[in-house]
Design a protein around this motif. Sequence first.
Motif, PDB file in Angstrom:
ATOM      1  N   CYS A  64       0.806  -1.222   0.000  1.00 25.68           N
ATOM      2  CA  CYS A  64       0.000   0.000   0.000  1.00 25.68           C
ATOM      3  C   CYS A  64       0.837   1.268   0.000  1.00 25.68           C
ATOM      4  O   CYS A  64       0.400   2.301  -0.470  1.00 25.68           O
ATOM      5  CB  CYS A  64      -0.960   0.012   1.194  1.00 25.68           C
ATOM      6  N   GLN A  98      -0.815   0.882   5.748  1.00 25.80           N
ATOM      7  CA  GLN A  98      -2.170   0.400   5.995  1.00 25.80           C
ATOM      8  C   GLN A  98      -2.297  -1.110   5.906  1.00 25.80           C
ATOM      9  O   GLN A  98      -3.314  -1.663   6.297  1.00 25.80           O
ATOM     10  CB  GLN A  98      -3.142   1.041   4.988  1.00 25.80           C
ATOM     11  N   HIS A 106      -7.025   2.692   3.510  1.00 24.13           N
ATOM     12  CA  HIS A 106      -7.615   3.444   4.621  1.00 24.13           C
ATOM     13  C   HIS A 106      -9.076   3.784   4.333  1.00 24.13           C
ATOM     14  O   HIS A 106      -9.882   3.871   5.261  1.00 24.13           O
ATOM     15  CB  HIS A 106      -6.820   4.729   4.898  1.00 24.13           C
ATOM     16  N   ASP A 107      -9.419   3.956   3.044  1.00 24.26           N
ATOM     17  CA  ASP A 107     -10.819   4.267   2.741  1.00 24.26           C
ATOM     18  C   ASP A 107     -11.488   3.187   1.886  1.00 24.26           C
ATOM     19  O   ASP A 107     -12.693   3.257   1.650  1.00 24.26           O
ATOM     20  CB  ASP A 107     -10.971   5.663   2.111  1.00 24.26           C
ATOM     21  N   ARG A 164     -11.822  -0.249   2.844  1.00 25.43           N
ATOM     22  CA  ARG A 164     -11.535  -1.096   3.992  1.00 25.43           C
ATOM     23  C   ARG A 164     -11.436  -2.558   3.603  1.00 25.43           C
ATOM     24  O   ARG A 164     -12.101  -3.019   2.695  1.00 25.43           O
ATOM     25  CB  ARG A 164     -12.648  -0.939   5.027  1.00 25.43           C
TER      26      ARG A 164
END
Lengths: 152, 717
Positions: free
Chosen positions: A38, A42, B655-656, B658
């Motif tokens: 990533c 994350q 992060h967005d 998921r």
Amino acid sequence: MVTFTLNGKERSFDGDPDTPLLWVIRDFEKLTGTKYGCGVAQCGACTVHLDGMPRRSCITPIATIDGSDVVTIEGISGKEAQAVQTAWTGLDVPQCGYCQSGQIMSAVALLQMVPKPTDDEIDGAMTGNLCRCATYHRIRAAIHNAANSMEG
Amino acid sequence: MTIHDITTSRRGFLAGAGLVIGVAIAPKFLSAAPTGVPAGGAAELKPMNAFVKIGTDDTVTVLSKHIEFGQGPFTGLATLVAEELDADWSQMRAVHSPTDNKIYANLAFGLQGTGGSSSIANAYEQMRKAGATARAMLIAAAAEEWSVPAAEITVEKGRLKHAGSSRESGFGAFADKAATQTVPQDPKLKDPKDFVLIGTDLPKLDTVGKTNGTAIFTLDITPEGLLTAIVAHPKHFGATVKSFDDSEARKVRGVVDVKQIPQGIAVYADNTFSALKGRDALKVEWDLAKAETRSSAELAAEYVRHFNEPGLEAANTGNVDEAFRQDGLQTVEAEIVFPFLAHAPMEPLDAVFIKATDGSVDIYNGAQFPGFDQQVAAEILKLDEAKVRVNTQLAGGSFGRKAQFGSPYMQEAAMVYAAVGGDRPLKHMWTREDDIQGGFYRPMYAHKMRGAIDAEGRITAWEQVIVGQSIMAKADLDSTSVEGASNLPYRIPNLKVTSHNVTLPIPPLWWRSVGHTHTGFAVETFVDELLARVGRDPVEGRLALLDKESRHAGVLRKAAEMADWGSTPPEGRARGVAVVESFGSFVAQVAEVSVGADGAPRVHKVWCAVDCGVAVNPNIIKAQMEGGIGYGLGAVLFDAITLGKGGRIMQSNFHDYRSIRINEMPDVAVEIIKSVESPTGVGEPGVPPVGPAVANAWRKLTNAPVRQLPIVSLISA
């Protein structure tokens, strides 16, 4: 010039000081067990041990680790590493396998700090490691197996 | 060959039609070792046929025509070979086969490719035959060498034996001689009752390398002199480059070149970080004239307008219109909107190109349809197909993402390689942002459901309208849009299913379990609602609508038994159930759910029963069910790709967008129904039931049916 040890060997890097440790390990040291997933801490596929602690190498600029000790999946050793890798193969944890170096680095660090982790402690240590194949069920079982195998 | 042809032949195969199994002889190129990647062991490997090589060191290497990305074909296909070869599991190895659309064809597709959970199903007899052929050739070689009748030679756990003369040998000593024997055309296969390896939990062949960091994926191939290329892509679908300024990018240390290609602007550098930094330094102005500028909400509003228009007929039995006009009916209606979903495999798309001294090119990539990759690359590189070798690599997941007709990813990668001249080895890689924003999503769909219940509490009519993009780019009915709905397993006398194809500049693609990702959810939540309306138990009510002897009913009863369905769940929890057939495999799941501290569903446990015919490796089947549950659950709880105002893609990374994490993964129990049916796949069928099972439990907990996904979007709304 940044100097550090990588899997016990003295190394130095005089390229762009912003270069993340991940790309130094992969592109310059040609150790490819540590993965890109990533680039923003994350997913945990890039997890290495930095001075004994798990660290996301994708967001760690090489300039910040001068004098540090870096261990990757290729260099882990000791009873926790052995117990974790044996437990992993015993349960056939990996599917695609791409995230597993990072999973194992996090699991070994966990057992080095907490020899007999509870489910909550496993969650706490492993939540940062994504597995899109969702091998989590076996990861949890393998960590418990590894902990049990180190007893006595 | 069109996508439709392939799918049609896949269906034909699953229906048991016209399967031709042959064991081809080894192709000539097997002797040519690919360059640029670490070679295998030191032993000499002798080809017995196109699928089996015997090493002088006693190893048996199976050439897998299917890509290994976690679903288990290396182990599965090697098991089939080892069974008939009477090999010992410890001597088995597996590698990817070369690219050849004929010799290594998926027998369900008619060309080389992996998908539709077909690997074991299409290769079941072919690989057994490959093993039996090799066994016969080893025996013939030993008979010749020992001057004894072949019929007196036995094989057990990798040892050839002749009892009469007390002679015994491993395979390696005869590898050379066996390779020159006549290939038997129709070797006898074992009676399944004599299987010693099929049906056992053999350790996976690829586990060790994936546990110590030695497994090599495409991204790990780093030949000397490698250039790394990263492309700047638009943030709107259909946008093109209007202008760009690369002056700052070219100043970045390590950046070698910048080129415009149809997909965007490619930055070439001596290492990955320089390429990333160079891309960040680009200034690109995008032309949005042909881009999608509507938001997801605007698209959804347009989709639902199709509900009352006549659609493409997918199923029509009885007379639905008349059935809804009867007196004394209760009718239940539901509209459900499904978002776009990215596959997000852990390894983003990538490929490595290496030119050989004769001008031919080796390509290394996670090739799910290697023949397409080869054709596309040859065309772009202006080479004969024979001069382009696609070397399939282990891939860090796919979930459908790498199965692309026309290989649009390879088009980009090959154009990037061609644009810079191709003299240096080149790695083209997508970042996670490219992956999340790169399209080829599970399309957005809208479903409208209508059910009729008569005065006696019987479900008399079911009408379903499905609106969304056609994955197969069809103007007429696309079976992948309606599969699982048009063949509703429940006995309802009046059934009508229609669909509407929507065209968007957002490229669609199959996503693990294809149409069942949405039809399974819509059908299984709606039947649950109808049963609840008439006060029937979800398990008993479904069973009453199914044939008692059906495989649907078999897995449903098993999952209910595993979950102790009739018992009261722990305080604050509810259980939901769903059963879905996909790709010929039947899966029922019961999910136990509570309302978590954050107001979102907390899934504690999933009980799963699967019927996939003969279980070749039960351990892999269980792993695929566990993984399918996690993959499906993550999507239903958390995931959506959305277009914001003006059509900009709103998500960019994990992060967005998921993914389920370990603390959200339920405990999973899996049981496999014993069966003598031909084996069917397990890569996809674990996915569809978990969403509706959780949603059905959620409805019990909250009294609110789930009409919009992901479920967390209901909580925050």
